[in-house]
Write a protein that holds these residues in place. Structure first.
Motif, PDB file in Angstrom:
ATOM      1  N   HIS A 140       0.836  -1.207   0.000  1.00  0.00           N
ATOM      2  CA  HIS A 140       0.000   0.000   0.000  1.00  0.00           C
ATOM      3  C   HIS A 140       0.869   1.254   0.000  1.00  0.00           C
ATOM      4  O   HIS A 140       0.603   2.201  -0.735  1.00  0.00           O
ATOM      5  CB  HIS A 140      -0.913  -0.012   1.227  1.00  0.00           C
ATOM      6  N   HIS A 141       1.937   1.262   0.817  1.00  0.00           N
ATOM      7  CA  HIS A 141       2.835   2.413   0.872  1.00  0.00           C
ATOM      8  C   HIS A 141       4.113   2.026   1.619  1.00  0.00           C
ATOM      9  O   HIS A 141       4.112   1.110   2.447  1.00  0.00           O
ATOM     10  CB  HIS A 141       2.172   3.600   1.569  1.00  0.00           C
ATOM     11  N   PRO A 183      -5.958   8.285   0.274  1.00  0.00           N
ATOM     12  CA  PRO A 183      -4.645   8.483  -0.360  1.00  0.00           C
ATOM     13  C   PRO A 183      -4.503   9.920  -0.836  1.00  0.00           C
ATOM     14  O   PRO A 183      -5.500  10.622  -1.025  1.00  0.00           O
ATOM     15  CB  PRO A 183      -4.685   7.481  -1.526  1.00  0.00           C
ATOM     16  N   LEU A 445      -5.106  -3.804   6.370  1.00  0.00           N
ATOM     17  CA  LEU A 445      -3.723  -3.370   6.196  1.00  0.00           C
ATOM     18  C   LEU A 445      -2.841  -3.991   7.273  1.00  0.00           C
ATOM     19  O   LEU A 445      -3.284  -4.193   8.405  1.00  0.00           O
ATOM     20  CB  LEU A 445      -3.621  -1.847   6.260  1.00  0.00           C
ATOM     21  N   TRP A 458       1.300  -3.170   4.010  1.00  0.00           N
ATOM     22  CA  TRP A 458       0.866  -4.192   3.071  1.00  0.00           C
ATOM     23  C   TRP A 458      -0.654  -4.181   2.951  1.00  0.00           C
ATOM     24  O   TRP A 458      -1.358  -3.968   3.942  1.00  0.00           O
ATOM     25  CB  TRP A 458       1.328  -5.582   3.513  1.00  0.00           C
ATOM     26  N   LYS A 459      -1.159  -4.453   1.744  1.00  0.00           N
ATOM     27  CA  LYS A 459      -2.588  -4.452   1.486  1.00  0.00           C
ATOM     28  C   LYS A 459      -3.078  -5.894   1.348  1.00  0.00           C
ATOM     29  O   LYS A 459      -2.581  -6.649   0.495  1.00  0.00           O
ATOM     30  CB  LYS A 459      -2.888  -3.659   0.205  1.00  0.00           C
TER      31      LYS A 459
END
Length: 463
Positions: A140-141, A183, A445, A458-459
């Motif tokens: 995810h980031h 986001p 997440l 993590w997604k």
């Protein structure tokens, strides 16, 4: 001679069942005083020493500073003091029983355990296996704001019941609060004030403040919205504060553990240790964990012990309950608790990391106030403070999942109900040992931090 006379005054209380040791004690004291003492050469020092020792001895044996020195009177006072101590112990035992009574399992009611025949439960879970449920679709980031300092991120945590905010602390002395949704993900606040590395932190129940602890021998309270430091609480011992945790039922109280083996319950308003809220452990206090009610506290130390305490919600007093040795000389680095492992398994448990290359699942034996090792799972951990967590959702599926970091740069997912093929998933992406993992409350997440100063979010795959 004055010092020896004072020791002789209290000698009748020493080893009442072994009087022969009283004479041996006085002889040894006399020898030490002759060989090493400088008190007789300094009258002022001697007077002060006698005053302090008299106070300590009177407190130790429950006597006033002046009393009738006849042996009959001394024995009567000693018997009375022994009866008082016995009554106090009975009161503590009664308090323990009253507290633990609510956790006793009803012997007449069978405990439901997960089974492959639980068709209704599988249907509610959408017929997914536990490994399918914990598969991830990607990243995810990635946050690397601490990477330039080259310091590890020892702790990462989502806010309570809020998947949009994530915080992490670094050995560079800073704490970051990050916004994940909507986001784009960004760092919304950076807490700066600690003069040394930050080891641990805790979100308040309302998520409006964060408590942190550091190698600079302080704990600090931060306002999340502004990044302002609201309060600095020095450690009374003057040593590094290694762990901290809000009391879940009363956020005006918090627990800290330090490098001098001391566990303390402190009042946030006064900055002082609560009366009766202090205890010494076998080693430095590496990690802390309350149960959901706030009435049980566990502490892990550098000597490999997990110690249980009863916590009085009104006074903040600690009562030592039980102690379990996980591994000799290997530090306990993480403790996580769950009252219910799954909706089909009533089995209160602790998840414990220890630097003996093992992740341990402990069963809480409430009717004894103790712990039992139920399961050990291999991970790579020798030198770093690795943490783990239970997956937060109580699943209807067969199986119970836990997640742990590891020194081989991998995140491991284990089904603790399996005797073989218990590793159901792994995530690889870190370039250094994975130190901490944290799930969002809805499991959408997963955040992980490592020794290089990177946090990966993590997604999870949605099915």
């Amino acid at each position: 001679m004055a010092v020896l006379a004072l020791d002789a005054k209290y000698n009748v209380f020493r080893t009442p069942n072994n009087p022969q040791f009283r004479t041996l004690y006085l002889r040894r004291r006399s020898q030490i005083l002759r060989e090493k003492s400088t008190l007789d050469r300094d009258p002022t020092l001697l007077k002060e020493y006698l005053k302090i020792r008299s106070t300590l001895l009177s407190q130790r044996y429950g006597l006033p500073s002046t009393f009738d020195q006849s042996e009959d009177s001394l024995f009567k006072h000693y018997q009375h003091h022994s009866q008082q101590q016995q009554q106090q112990q009975e009161d503590i035992n009664r308090m323990q029983e009253e507290f633990l009574e609510r956790f006793r399992l009803d012997d007449q009611q069978p405990i439901i355990t997960p089974t492959s025949l639980a068709g209704a439960s599988r249907a509610m879970a959408g017929e997914q296996t536990i490994s399918e449920n914990y598969s991830f679709s990607g990243v995810h980031h990635i946050f690397d704001q601490h990477k330039m300092a080259g310091k590890s991120i020892d702790c990462v945590k989502f806010a309570h019941d809020d998947k949009s905010r994530l915080a992490c602390c670094s050995l560079d002395g800073q704490i970051s609060v990050c916004q994940l949704v909507p986001p784009p993900a960004t760092v919304i606040c950076l807490f700066q004030g600690h003069t040394a590395g930050v080891y641990d932190f805790s979100w308040s129940l309302s998520n409006d403040t964060i408590l942190s602890c550091s190698a600079d021998a302080t704990s600090r309270l931060w306002q999340v919205s502004s990044g302002q430091c609201l309060r600095v609480i020095p450690n009374p011992n003057g040593s590094e504060v290694l762990s901290c945790l809000f009391q879940p039922a009363n956020n005006n109280l918090f627990a800290t553990g330090d490098a001098r083996h001391t566990l303390q319950i402190m009042n946030l308003s006064t900055g002082k240790v609560v009366k009766g809220g202090i205890s010494n452990l076998s080693g430095s206090v590496q990690c802390l964990c309350f149960d959901s009610s706030g009435k049980l506290l566990w502490a892990g130390d550098s000597k490999g012990y997990v110690t249980s305490f009863l916590f009085d919600l009104i006074s903040g007093r600690l009562i030592r309950a039980k102690k379990l040795h996980i591994s000799d000389g290997h530090s306990v680095t993480s403790i996580c608790s769950r009252s219910w492992l799954s909706r089909e398994c009533r089995d209160p448990s602790l998840l414990v990391n220890c630097s003996n290359n093992m992740l341990s699942l402990l069963r809480l034996v409430y009717n004894e106030g103790g712990l039992q090792i139920r399961r050990r799972l291999p991970i790579r951990q020798r030198t770093h403070n690795i943490r783990s967590t239970f997956c937060p959702i109580m699943s209807f599926r067969t199986g119970i999942c836990v997640v742990s970091g590891s020194e081989d740069s991998t995140i491991y997912f284990f089904d603790v109900t399996k005797e073989s093929k218990y590793c159901i998933n792994t995530l690889q992406g870190h370039s250094g040992p994975v130190l901490d993992v944290s799930f969002a409350h809805d499991e959408s997440l997963l955040a992980s931090s490592d020794s290089t100063g990177v946090v990966i979010v993590w997604k999870r795959e949605q099915r």
